[in-house]
Design a protein around this motif. Structure first.
Motif, PDB file in Angstrom:
ATOM      1  N   PRO A   1     -10.551  11.858 -67.148  1.00 11.18           N
ATOM      2  CA  PRO A   1     -10.977  11.001 -68.112  1.00 11.18           C
ATOM      3  C   PRO A   1     -12.241   9.674 -67.730  1.00 11.18           C
ATOM      4  CG  PRO A   1      -8.529  11.454 -68.674  1.00 11.18           C
ATOM      5  CD  PRO A   1      -9.126  12.302 -66.381  1.00 11.18           C
ATOM      6  N   PHE A   2     -11.253   9.512 -66.112  1.00 16.05           N
ATOM      7  CA  PHE A   2     -12.199   7.864 -65.463  1.00 16.05           C
ATOM      8  C   PHE A   2     -13.514   8.275 -65.149  1.00 16.05           C
ATOM      9  CE2 PHE A   2     -13.586   5.060 -62.322  1.00 16.05           C
ATOM     10  CZ  PHE A   2     -13.053   4.618 -62.783  1.00 16.05           C
ATOM     11  N   ARG A   3     -13.459   9.534 -65.019  1.00 21.39           N
ATOM     12  CA  ARG A   3     -15.347  10.149 -64.339  1.00 21.39           C
ATOM     13  C   ARG A   3     -15.960  10.022 -66.156  1.00 21.39           C
ATOM     14  NH1 ARG A   3     -19.479   9.444 -61.789  1.00 21.39           N
ATOM     15  NH2 ARG A   3     -20.212  11.169 -61.561  1.00 21.39           N
TER      16      ARG A   3
ATOM     17  N   ILE B   1     -10.198   1.163 -65.598  1.00 26.65           N
ATOM     18  CA  ILE B   1     -11.115   0.455 -67.008  1.00 26.65           C
ATOM     19  C   ILE B   1     -10.855  -0.477 -66.527  1.00 26.65           C
ATOM     20  CG2 ILE B   1     -12.253   0.885 -68.869  1.00 26.65           C
ATOM     21  CD1 ILE B   1     -11.394   3.487 -67.748  1.00 26.65           C
ATOM     22  N   GLN B   2     -10.260  -1.583 -66.543  1.00 26.87           N
ATOM     23  CA  GLN B   2     -10.358  -2.970 -66.296  1.00 26.87           C
ATOM     24  C   GLN B   2     -10.793  -2.928 -65.036  1.00 26.87           C
ATOM     25  OE1 GLN B   2      -8.408  -5.369 -64.869  1.00 26.87           O
ATOM     26  NE2 GLN B   2      -8.760  -7.133 -66.225  1.00 26.87           N
ATOM     27  N   VAL B   3     -10.669  -2.716 -63.961  1.00 25.68           N
ATOM     28  CA  VAL B   3     -11.097  -2.894 -62.706  1.00 25.68           C
ATOM     29  C   VAL B   3     -12.285  -2.665 -62.497  1.00 25.68           C
ATOM     30  CG1 VAL B   3     -10.662  -2.501 -60.452  1.00 25.68           C
ATOM     31  CG2 VAL B   3      -8.587  -3.174 -61.690  1.00 25.68           C
ATOM     32  N   GLU B   4     -12.690  -1.316 -63.594  1.00 23.67           N
ATOM     33  CA  GLU B   4     -14.197  -1.241 -63.503  1.00 23.67           C
ATOM     34  C   GLU B   4     -14.815  -2.029 -63.832  1.00 23.67           C
ATOM     35  OE1 GLU B   4     -17.105   1.184 -62.515  1.00 23.67           O
ATOM     36  OE2 GLU B   4     -15.798   1.319 -61.499  1.00 23.67           O
ATOM     37  N   LEU B   5     -14.436  -2.650 -65.104  1.00 20.49           N
ATOM     38  CA  LEU B   5     -15.186  -3.008 -66.303  1.00 20.49           C
ATOM     39  C   LEU B   5     -15.671  -5.002 -65.704  1.00 20.49           C
ATOM     40  CD1 LEU B   5     -14.767  -2.391 -69.726  1.00 20.49           C
ATOM     41  CD2 LEU B   5     -16.799  -1.772 -68.792  1.00 20.49           C
ATOM     42  N   GLN B   6     -14.458  -5.096 -64.710  1.00 20.78           N
ATOM     43  CA  GLN B   6     -14.874  -6.428 -64.212  1.00 20.78           C
ATOM     44  C   GLN B   6     -15.743  -6.233 -62.683  1.00 20.78           C
ATOM     45  OE1 GLN B   6     -10.303  -7.412 -63.224  1.00 20.78           O
ATOM     46  NE2 GLN B   6     -10.739  -9.253 -64.685  1.00 20.78           N
ATOM     47  N   GLY B   7     -16.327  -4.916 -62.334  1.00 20.76           N
ATOM     48  CA  GLY B   7     -16.839  -4.816 -61.096  1.00 20.76           C
ATOM     49  C   GLY B   7     -17.853  -4.766 -61.613  1.00 20.76           C
TER      50      GLY B   7
ATOM     51  N   ASN C   1     -20.837  -7.559 -60.836  1.00 17.13           N
ATOM     52  CA  ASN C   1     -22.313  -6.631 -59.819  1.00 17.13           C
ATOM     53  C   ASN C   1     -23.240  -6.839 -60.825  1.00 17.13           C
ATOM     54  OD1 ASN C   1     -21.136  -6.066 -58.223  1.00 17.13           O
ATOM     55  ND2 ASN C   1     -20.610  -4.164 -58.707  1.00 17.13           N
ATOM     56  N   GLY C   2     -23.433  -8.007 -61.960  1.00 17.41           N
ATOM     57  CA  GLY C   2     -24.451  -8.316 -62.726  1.00 17.41           C
ATOM     58  C   GLY C   2     -24.396  -7.845 -64.178  1.00 17.41           C
ATOM     59  N   ASP C   3     -23.537  -6.605 -64.659  1.00 16.26           N
ATOM     60  CA  ASP C   3     -23.994  -5.943 -65.958  1.00 16.26           C
ATOM     61  C   ASP C   3     -23.190  -6.981 -67.358  1.00 16.26           C
ATOM     62  OD1 ASP C   3     -23.176  -4.544 -68.306  1.00 16.26           O
ATOM     63  OD2 ASP C   3     -22.523  -3.177 -67.417  1.00 16.26           O
ATOM     64  N   ARG C   4     -24.141  -7.795 -67.955  1.00 19.25           N
ATOM     65  CA  ARG C   4     -23.923  -8.273 -68.680  1.00 19.25           C
ATOM     66  C   ARG C   4     -23.992  -8.306 -70.473  1.00 19.25           C
ATOM     67  NH1 ARG C   4     -22.280 -10.489 -64.603  1.00 19.25           N
ATOM     68  NH2 ARG C   4     -22.228 -12.742 -63.589  1.00 19.25           N
ATOM     69  N   HIS C   5     -23.390  -6.179 -70.471  1.00 21.38           N
ATOM     70  CA  HIS C   5     -24.677  -5.836 -71.594  1.00 21.38           C
ATOM     71  C   HIS C   5     -23.591  -4.360 -71.473  1.00 21.38           C
ATOM     72  CE1 HIS C   5     -27.996  -8.215 -72.048  1.00 21.38           C
ATOM     73  NE2 HIS C   5     -28.347  -8.220 -70.081  1.00 21.38           N
ATOM     74  N   SER C   6     -22.207  -4.424 -70.973  1.00 28.39           N
ATOM     75  CA  SER C   6     -21.210  -3.876 -71.063  1.00 28.39           C
ATOM     76  C   SER C   6     -19.844  -4.335 -72.438  1.00 28.39           C
ATOM     77  CB  SER C   6     -20.631  -2.864 -70.790  1.00 28.39           C
ATOM     78  OG  SER C   6     -21.963  -1.888 -70.083  1.00 28.39           O
TER      79      SER C   6
END
Length: 194
Positions: free
Chosen positions: A3-5, A167-173, A177-182
Motif C-alpha cells: 500500500p505504501f508503494r 505516510i505522515q513521515v513521507e509527506l513531512q519529508g 523538500n519543497g513540495d507545497r502542492h500536495s
C-alpha cells in the motif's frame, strides 16, 4: 504491491496531473478569462460551447447590471458561475475540481468490531464501549484505497494513528523538500500540518 508503494506511485502520477491543471489554471488566473481555456475544458466546466455562451451573454445583456466598480463581478462571469451551478447542481464540486489542485486523497479512521480480546481488553474498547480496531484509510477522489493502517486498538484516536504512520513521515519529508502542492484532507480528528 505494498500500500505504501501504491501511495507513492499515485502521488507521482498526481503531480503530473497537477502540473497540467496548473497550466490551465494559470491561463484562467492570469487573464481572468475562462474563454482562454481549451474548448473541451470549457464545455466540461459549463456544459455549453463558447459560442453558445457568447450568444447567451448577448441575449441576457439588457437584463444584467453593468459593473460600475473595478471590483464588480462582470456579467459574463455571473453567467458562467450560474452555468457551472446548473451543470453540477452544487457550488462545492466545481470549486473542489477547479480550485483545490494538489489534493492527493482523503483520510479517516473507522472502527472495525472484533471479538473481545483475551489480553489488554481495555485498549480495544472504543468510545461507544465496543471492542474494535481503529483502521485508518486513505483513498483518492475515485475511492481507490491508497493506504490501510489496521495496527491500532479501538481506543486509539485518529490523530495518534496519523502521528505514527509512515505516510505522515513521507509527506513531512516531501514538505521539507519543497513540495507545497500536495494535500491530504481529513476531518477534525486530524491536525492541520504542513
Amino acid at each position: 504491491m505494498l500500500p505504501f508503494r501504491r501511495f507513492i506511485i499515485f502521488r507521482e502520477n498526481r503531480k503530473e496531473q497537477i502540473r497540467i491543471n496548473r497550466v490551465e489554471m494559470r491561463l484562467l488566473r492570469d487573464t481572468s478569462n475562462p474563454f482562454n481555456l481549451t474548448n473541451e475544458r470549457f464545455t466540461d466546466l459549463f456544459r455549453l460551447t463558447k459560442d453558445l455562451v457568447y450568444y447567451l451573454a448577448e441575449e441576457l445583456n439588457i437584463h444584467l447590471h453593468q459593473p460600475q466598480r473595478s471590483t464588480a463581478i462582470h456579467p459574463v462571469s455571473a453567467i458562467l458561475a450560474t452555468l457551472a451551478f446548473y451543470a453540477t447542481g452544487t457550488y462545492q464540486r466545481p470549486l473542489g475540481e477547479n480550485y483545490f489542485p494538489g489534493v492527493i486523497g482523503a483520510i479517516d479512521g473507522t472502527d472495525v468490531l472484533i471479538e473481545r480480546p483475551k489480553q489488554e481488553e481495555h485498549n480495544y474498547i472504543n468510545r461507544k464501549g465496543l471492542h474494535s480496531m481503529n483502521v485508518q484509510f486513505i483513498c483518492d477522489y475515485d475511492l481507490n484505497i491508497l493506504s490501510v493502517n489496521a495496527r491500532y486498538a479501538g481506543s486509539s484516536h485518529d490523530s495518534f494513528i496519523w502521528r505514527n504512520s509512515a505516510i505522515q513521515v513521507e509527506l513531512q519529508g516531501c514538505f521539507a523538500n519543497g513540495d507545497r502542492h500536495s494535500w491530504l484532507l481529513g476531518d477534525s480528528g486530524y491536525p492541520q500540518q504542513p
